[in-house]
Scaffold this active site. Structure first.
Site, PDB file in Angstrom:
ATOM      1  N   HIS A  23       0.891  -1.244  -0.077  1.00  0.00           N
ATOM      2  CA  HIS A  23      -0.026   0.032  -0.002  1.00  0.00           C
ATOM      3  C   HIS A  23       0.815   1.588   0.217  1.00  0.00           C
ATOM      4  O   HIS A  23       0.499   2.140   0.650  1.00  0.00           O
ATOM      5  CB  HIS A  23      -0.985   0.161   1.310  1.00  0.00           C
ATOM      6  CG  HIS A  23      -1.898  -1.267   1.208  1.00  0.00           C
ATOM      7  ND1 HIS A  23      -2.980  -1.198   0.265  1.00  0.00           N
ATOM      8  CD2 HIS A  23      -1.769  -2.340   1.992  1.00  0.00           C
ATOM      9  CE1 HIS A  23      -3.849  -2.230   0.815  1.00  0.00           C
ATOM     10  NE2 HIS A  23      -2.994  -2.911   1.536  1.00  0.00           N
ATOM     11  N   ASN A  28     -10.108  -3.302   1.951  1.00  0.00           N
ATOM     12  CA  ASN A  28      -9.933  -3.081   0.386  1.00  0.00           C
ATOM     13  C   ASN A  28     -11.066  -3.031  -0.338  1.00  0.00           C
ATOM     14  O   ASN A  28     -12.456  -3.029   0.124  1.00  0.00           O
ATOM     15  CB  ASN A  28      -9.182  -4.666   0.124  1.00  0.00           C
ATOM     16  CG  ASN A  28      -7.779  -4.706   0.616  1.00  0.00           C
ATOM     17  OD1 ASN A  28      -6.967  -3.937   0.924  1.00  0.00           O
ATOM     18  ND2 ASN A  28      -7.292  -6.052   0.867  1.00  0.00           N
TER      19      ASN A  28
END
Length: 739
Positions: free
Chosen positions: A90, A163
């Site tokens: 990320h 997510n």
């Protein structure tokens, strides 16, 4: 003092209400455009020169620099240490501020005030991200997107670290290092960047069949979203809720976007990675700056503790969804993003999330992925930001906070008093009682043996992968096959692509045979696990169009050259703005372009936003070509202009044209089956809307979108609102155009 700190709102001088977090951050904001500021050192001394190092020098000769120049050393020292370790996963992200508003109390299942008090408006900060790529990678790669929300509640920070896909690759967090190592660039040559199209990833997911469900999602259109504003967000893990009766429920958290769930087509995503690698972060920023907040409905799926074992899957298995037919989504709130960060590093880059950040009324399940994440996230933030990372402005809560933790690098808090431990003789900073809002852990009964194993239901790795694939529309199944074919084509080890081709047979034999033929693997002849044939709602993106057709924030390119039709051009620009879409004028040059009959000497012309080579059709949701004989004749002789229209056609986007502009579209997309207007009629064919003789009054600013409407604007805007014309692809027209 506590009541003062708990105040969630304040009135700034501009009259707008600032939420509690924005007010809190103002303590650390310094406006570089304030004319009263002068450069100082970090310790506050004003500096008269920051261009020249203090040195021994004469008018004729430059001598050695002096070590005593602290100002120079401080400037270089600070520059040398500007970078902190980037996130392992990320790393590339974008974020925005906003608020969460509860529309329905969930007091029947939880006593968490953030989920029961409908009078509150809770400040939030939401960070989107890709998973695998470095900070310098592209936005539009095929990947999972992070959807991490920090709620600054009055009881402390609550983080949903989710997510855009509701399931994960692995069941146990102990496998996370292996998963990420396999997905990251291969260790011998550090390629490829930000993608899974290589041997190691597909080798890993074959040998871990629990990943089968997840990579179906990743290979679907969910892997290449059109916008962060058009993502669904999922908490992924199973949490728990506790109510005032002492009852516990299992819960999953869901965010569904107001604008619908939409994606790129693959060729478009590939091109944008080079043409505009910042597409997603710019899209989010520009939408908010233009006054178009991003909004999601917030929902929960809830299972009473007594029904935990009533399903043919384990509800604690992160590789499984809870089908809506069995566990309906209950939408109870709204989340809005409406303010961009003031500075990327201190806010978007330094924000730190933890799955273990929960507030009273919310707790943890025995989900083995969640249990490990609770350790991992805390450990990660210590490495990236240091032990006092929670005191950074973007991370600190808006409610009062104090404990007996002390010292460590970059400590902000100054504690006044004579004790730093508990218990102490003053009863200073004592633990909170439950009635004072103290967090209470649910007294869960636990029994079993100490062992390394998973329950029996965790061993089913295929049935939900079949459920997902069965639930896809025809065009989504086509895209999954194409994505797998692309990925495996980049695997040069036959063992890898042959194994995966055989595994796909357990999902769908036809899919496996199609992919095997493309990648050069032996065609599977049978499946070892029969497809159960079941489907579920809420899995196909086609189910998530907006409640009402809208083209809000859609980017529409208008192609013009000298001699364009000013009536059609102006009418479409006005109508697009009225619909809160974003029109962009594209010309052969960025200098003024003059309308039909407009004097070059005395007219002002229209200054395009971009020229044909500076932007491409990939950066827009639709292309419109107004008439004007001279304009269209110029564009018809311009290969790039023709390519703009052909590429938009190949990417299944709505195309509109009026007057002579119809001829340009006909030149670019003249295929058997595509119909064009010949006169005053409005013709909509495969998402191409044309009208040769449109009267000015029919290019109206007031519109009502409808399929096949007699009015050009109504028909054209409806096609834009549908995002793509999938019939164009399924009937084989898109692949007949060179783009």
């Amino acid at each position: 003092m506590a009541s003062h700190l708990l105040s969630n709102f304040s009135k700034p001088t501009n009259g707008h209400v600032k939420d509690g977090k924005q007010h809190d951050l103002e303590r650390d904001v310094k406006n570089v455009h304030d004319p009263h500021w002068r450069i100082t050192s970090d310790f506050g001394v004003k500096q008269s020169n920051t261009d020249d190092w203090l040195r021994v020098a004469t008018e004729d000769q430059t001598g050695p620099s002096l070590l005593e120049d602290h100002f120079a050393r401080e400037k270089i020292h600070r520059f040398d240490h500007e970078r902190i370790p980037e996130r392992v996963v990320h790393a590339r992200g974008a974020a925005a501020f906003g608020h969460f508003k509860l529309t329905e109390s969930a007091s029947d299942v939880t006593n968490a005030a953030v989920l029961t008090d409908t009078s509150r408006e809770t400040p939030v900060f939401l960070r989107f991200s890709t998973v695998l790529g470095s900070r310098g990678s592209a936005d539009t790669v095929r990947d999972v997107r992070g959807f991490a929300v920090k709620f600054y509640t009055q009881e402390g920070n609550w983080d949903i670290v989710g997510n855009d896909i509701p399931v994960f690759f692995i069941q146990d967090s102990m496998k996370f290092p292996d998963l990420i190592h396999s997905g990251k660039p291969e260790p011998n040559n550090e390629v490829p960047q930000a993608q899974t199209a290589h041997n190691n990833f597909w080798d890993f997911v074959y040998l871990h069949s629990e990943a089968t469900h997840m990579y179906q999602w990743a290979m679907s259109d969910r892997g290449i979203p059109r916008s962060y504003r058009m993502l669904q967000g999922f908490g992924v893990n199973t949490y728990t809720l506790m109510n005032d009766k002492g009852e516990r429920h299992f819960v999953k958290f869901i965010f569904t976007p107001e604008l619908g769930v939409h994606s790129f087509v693959w060729d478009e995503a590939l091109k944008l990675a080079g043409q505009d690698p910042d597409f997603h972060r710019k899209d989010l920023w520009e939408a908010i700056e233009s006054g178009n907040p991003a909004r999601w409905k917030f929902g929960i799926q809830v299972i009473p503790e007594s029904k935990e074992h009533d399903f043919d899957f384990d509800i604690l298995d992160a590789t499984k969804i809870w089908p809506e037919e069995l566990v309906p989504i209950r939408y109870i709130g709204e989340l809005e993003l409406n303010r961009n960060p003031d500075e990327y590093f201190t806010q978007t880059e330094q924000v730190a999330f933890c799955t273990s950040h929960v507030v009273p009324g919310i707790g943890f399940s025995d989900d083995p992925l969640l249990q490990g994440r609770n350790f991992s996230y805390l450990d990660t933030q210590l490495t990236r930001l240091g032990v006092n990372w929670q005191e950074l402005p973007i991370n600190r809560p808006v409610c009062p906070y104090l404990n007996h933790n002390r010292d460590g690098a970059m400590r902000h808090t100054i504690n006044r008093g004579t004790v730093n431990y508990w218990p102490n003789r003053f009863s200073a900073v004592a633990p909170a009682k439950p009635e004072e809002g103290g967090y209470v852990d649910y007294p869960q009964k636990v029994e079993g043996i100490k062992t390394r194993m998973r329950s029996k239901k965790f061993r089913d790795h295929i049935s939900q992968a079949q459920l997902f694939y069965n639930s896809m529309s025809s065009h989504e199944k086509k895209h999954i096959a194409s994505a797998l074919s692309f990925e495996l084509d980049h695997c040069d080890d036959p063992t890898v692509y042959e194994r995966i081709s055989q595994r796909l047979a357990d999902i769908d034999l036809k899919l496996a045979q199609q992919v095997a033929a493309q990648v050069g693997a032996p065609a599977p002849q049978h499946a070892s696990i029969a497809n159960h044939g079941k489907t579920a709602k809420g899995l196909s993106q086609t189910e998530f169009l907006p409640a009402e057709p809208t083209i809000q924030t859609r980017r529409v390119a208008i192609l013009i050259a000298d001699g364009f039709d000013p009536v059609a051009y102006s009418a479409i620009v006005a109508a697009l703005k009225s619909a809160r879409a974003m029109p962009f004028t594209i010309g052969p040059r960025r200098g003024a372009v003059f309308a039909k009959g407009e004097s070059r000497e005395h007219g002002q012309g229209v200054k395009p936003d971009h020229h044909l080579e500076g932007m491409r059709s990939t950066m827009f949701d639709s292309v419109f070509v107004p008439g004007g004989a001279d304009s269209v004749e110029t564009l018809r002789k311009n290969g790039r202009a023709l390519h703009w229209v052909r590429e938009a056609f190949g990417h299944l986007k709505a195309i509109g044209a009026t007057g002579e502009g119809v001829q340009l579209v006909r030149d670019a997309c003249q295929l058997e089956g595509v119909r064009f207007s010949e006169g005053e009629d409005v013709v909509s064919s495969y998402g191409v809307v044309t009208a040769v003789k449109t009267q000015p009054e029919r290019l109206k600013e007031v519109f009502k979108m409808a399929r096949g409407a007699a009015n050009f604007v109504d028909s054209y805007f409806w096609e834009i609102s549908q995002h793509r014309n999938w019939d164009r692809e399924m009937d084989g027209l898109a692949e007949m155009v060179a783009y």
